[in-house]
Design a protein around this motif. Structure first.
Motif, mmCIF file in Angstrom:
data_model
loop_
_atom_site.group_PDB
_atom_site.id
_atom_site.type_symbol
_atom_site.label_atom_id
_atom_site.label_comp_id
_atom_site.label_asym_id
_atom_site.label_seq_id
_atom_site.Cartn_x
_atom_site.Cartn_y
_atom_site.Cartn_z
ATOM 1 N N GLU A 1 0.832 -1.212 0.000
ATOM 2 C CA GLU A 1 0.000 0.000 0.000
ATOM 3 C C GLU A 1 0.858 1.249 0.000
ATOM 4 O O GLU A 1 0.513 2.256 -0.627
ATOM 5 N N GLN A 2 2.014 1.200 0.682
ATOM 6 C CA GLN A 2 2.924 2.349 0.710
ATOM 7 C C GLN A 2 3.758 2.444 -0.562
ATOM 8 O O GLN A 2 4.180 3.529 -0.954
ATOM 9 N N HIS A 3 3.998 1.293 -1.216
ATOM 10 C CA HIS A 3 4.825 1.231 -2.430
ATOM 11 C C HIS A 3 4.062 0.421 -3.482
ATOM 12 O O HIS A 3 4.336 -0.769 -3.680
ATOM 13 N N PRO A 4 3.099 1.041 -4.165
ATOM 14 C CA PRO A 4 2.166 0.303 -5.035
ATOM 15 C C PRO A 4 2.833 -0.508 -6.141
ATOM 16 O O PRO A 4 2.252 -1.469 -6.620
ATOM 17 N N GLY A 5 4.053 -0.150 -6.554
ATOM 18 C CA GLY A 5 4.702 -0.903 -7.612
ATOM 19 C C GLY A 5 5.399 -2.167 -7.147
ATOM 20 O O GLY A 5 6.073 -2.834 -7.940
ATOM 21 N N SER A 6 5.240 -2.512 -5.860
ATOM 22 C CA SER A 6 6.036 -3.620 -5.308
ATOM 23 C C SER A 6 5.303 -4.955 -5.284
ATOM 24 O O SER A 6 5.894 -5.965 -4.917
ATOM 25 N N GLY A 7 4.027 -4.975 -5.647
ATOM 26 C CA GLY A 7 3.315 -6.242 -5.629
ATOM 27 C C GLY A 7 1.823 -6.078 -5.802
ATOM 28 O O GLY A 7 1.337 -5.008 -6.186
ATOM 29 N N TRP A 8 1.101 -7.148 -5.482
ATOM 30 C CA TRP A 8 -0.343 -7.207 -5.714
ATOM 31 C C TRP A 8 -1.049 -7.709 -4.456
ATOM 32 O O TRP A 8 -0.628 -8.689 -3.843
ATOM 33 N N ILE A 9 -2.139 -7.027 -4.095
ATOM 34 C CA ILE A 9 -3.001 -7.446 -2.995
ATOM 35 C C ILE A 9 -4.292 -7.969 -3.609
ATOM 36 O O ILE A 9 -4.961 -7.251 -4.356
ATOM 37 N N VAL A 10 -4.631 -9.226 -3.309
ATOM 38 C CA VAL A 10 -5.815 -9.826 -3.921
ATOM 39 C C VAL A 10 -6.665 -10.489 -2.840
ATOM 40 O O VAL A 10 -6.169 -10.832 -1.761
ATOM 41 N N PRO A 11 -7.951 -10.673 -3.093
ATOM 42 C CA PRO A 11 -8.774 -11.438 -2.147
ATOM 43 C C PRO A 11 -8.191 -12.841 -1.962
ATOM 44 O O PRO A 11 -7.630 -13.421 -2.889
ATOM 45 N N GLY A 12 -8.350 -13.383 -0.763
ATOM 46 C CA GLY A 12 -7.734 -14.678 -0.460
ATOM 47 C C GLY A 12 -8.575 -15.858 -0.893
ATOM 48 O O GLY A 12 -8.713 -16.809 -0.125
ATOM 49 N N ASN A 13 -9.117 -15.806 -2.102
ATOM 50 C CA ASN A 13 -9.870 -16.955 -2.608
ATOM 51 C C ASN A 13 -9.163 -17.531 -3.825
ATOM 52 O O ASN A 13 -8.334 -16.872 -4.454
ATOM 53 N N LYS A 14 -9.488 -18.749 -4.144
ATOM 54 C CA LYS A 14 -8.799 -19.475 -5.207
ATOM 55 C C LYS A 14 -8.894 -18.762 -6.546
ATOM 56 O O LYS A 14 -7.894 -18.657 -7.279
#
Length: 245
Positions: A214-227
């Motif tokens: 959230e502080q460094h948006p280019g560093s990864g992906w946040i996704v819902p924890g479903n398959k």
């Protein structure tokens, strides 16, 4: 089968503040988030945790995610202090990245359902059947034997026991992406460790270390924890490797 006896805690002292260093999320929220796995914490453990919460003047958590679970369970905000953790920086020369035949994902942590290893195995089993160019390396404690047995049956999944941090840095740096899809994780220091060697990450929205993304948006992906959501981003990155840069 142990009796529900509260833990022995220091008596009240009007001079000293009573601080609880809470390693995990609130036990009621943990129980809710683990319902689908059929794993339930014994009542005597939950009783002890409630006793600790009632005893504390201040509760330190590893992240805002964790603090929010205590607030949602009725703990007043003025008693909650989220303090995200970090990692020492590695002392190593980072290897040159090269595009292998497969997109190389890595998971680090105990092989347990709380960390959604069962979902990861479902995903990579399906990817293997569909010919998706992706592989998964699992590094951690072999805590739930059925998950270990299943992982050994999948040709696109490999296992390795826990590594000391210096060697873990080196192993992380040789992969394309870390994935930590936990049903809940108070923080997840491996996220910081992966970023310390330039490896982007995928985390579920219940991983406390999402605050770094959230502080460094280019560093990864946040996704819902479903398959479905996890599988979608894994396939997308495998097909578009330039996104990992």
């Amino acid at each position: 089968h142990q009796a529900a006896e509260p833990p022995d805690l220091p008596a009240r002292d009007d001079v000293a503040a009573r601080v609880l260093d809470a390693a995990s999320v609130h036990y009621l929220v943990a129980r809710e988030w683990m319902t689908e796995t059929g794993q339930v914490t014994p009542a005597w453990i939950d009783a002890g945790k409630q006793h600790e919460i009632d005893w504390a003047d201040a509760i330190l958590t590893c992240s805002g995610v964790a603090s929010d679970t205590y607030r949602d369970a009725g703990v007043p905000s003025h008693r909650l202090f989220p303090v995200p953790v970090g990692t020492p920086l590695p002392d190593l020369v980072l290897p040159d990245k090269f595009l292998g035949a497969n997109c190389r994902y890595i998971f680090v942590g105990s092989l347990i359902r709380r960390k959604a290893v069962d979902i990861l195995l479902d995903i990579f089993e399906e990817l293997g059947h569909n010919g998706v160019a992706a592989e998964l390396r699992l590094i951690g404690g072999f805590a739930e034997p059925d998950l270990v047995h299943r992982a050994k049956q999948l040709p696109n999944v490999s296992l390795h026991p826990f590594l000391p941090q210096t060697k873990l840095f080196d192993e992380l740096a040789r992969h394309d992406c870390l994935i930590l899809p936990s049903r809940f994780d108070s923080f997840g220091m491996v996220v910081a460790e992966a970023m310390a060697v330039g490896v982007p990450v995928i985390v579920s929205d219940r991983v406390g270390a999402k605050c770094i993304i959230e502080q460094h948006p280019g560093s990864g992906w946040i996704v819902p924890g479903n398959k479905e959501a996890l599988k979608s981003i894994v396939i997308e990155l495998a097909a578009n490797r330039d996104m990992l840069a």
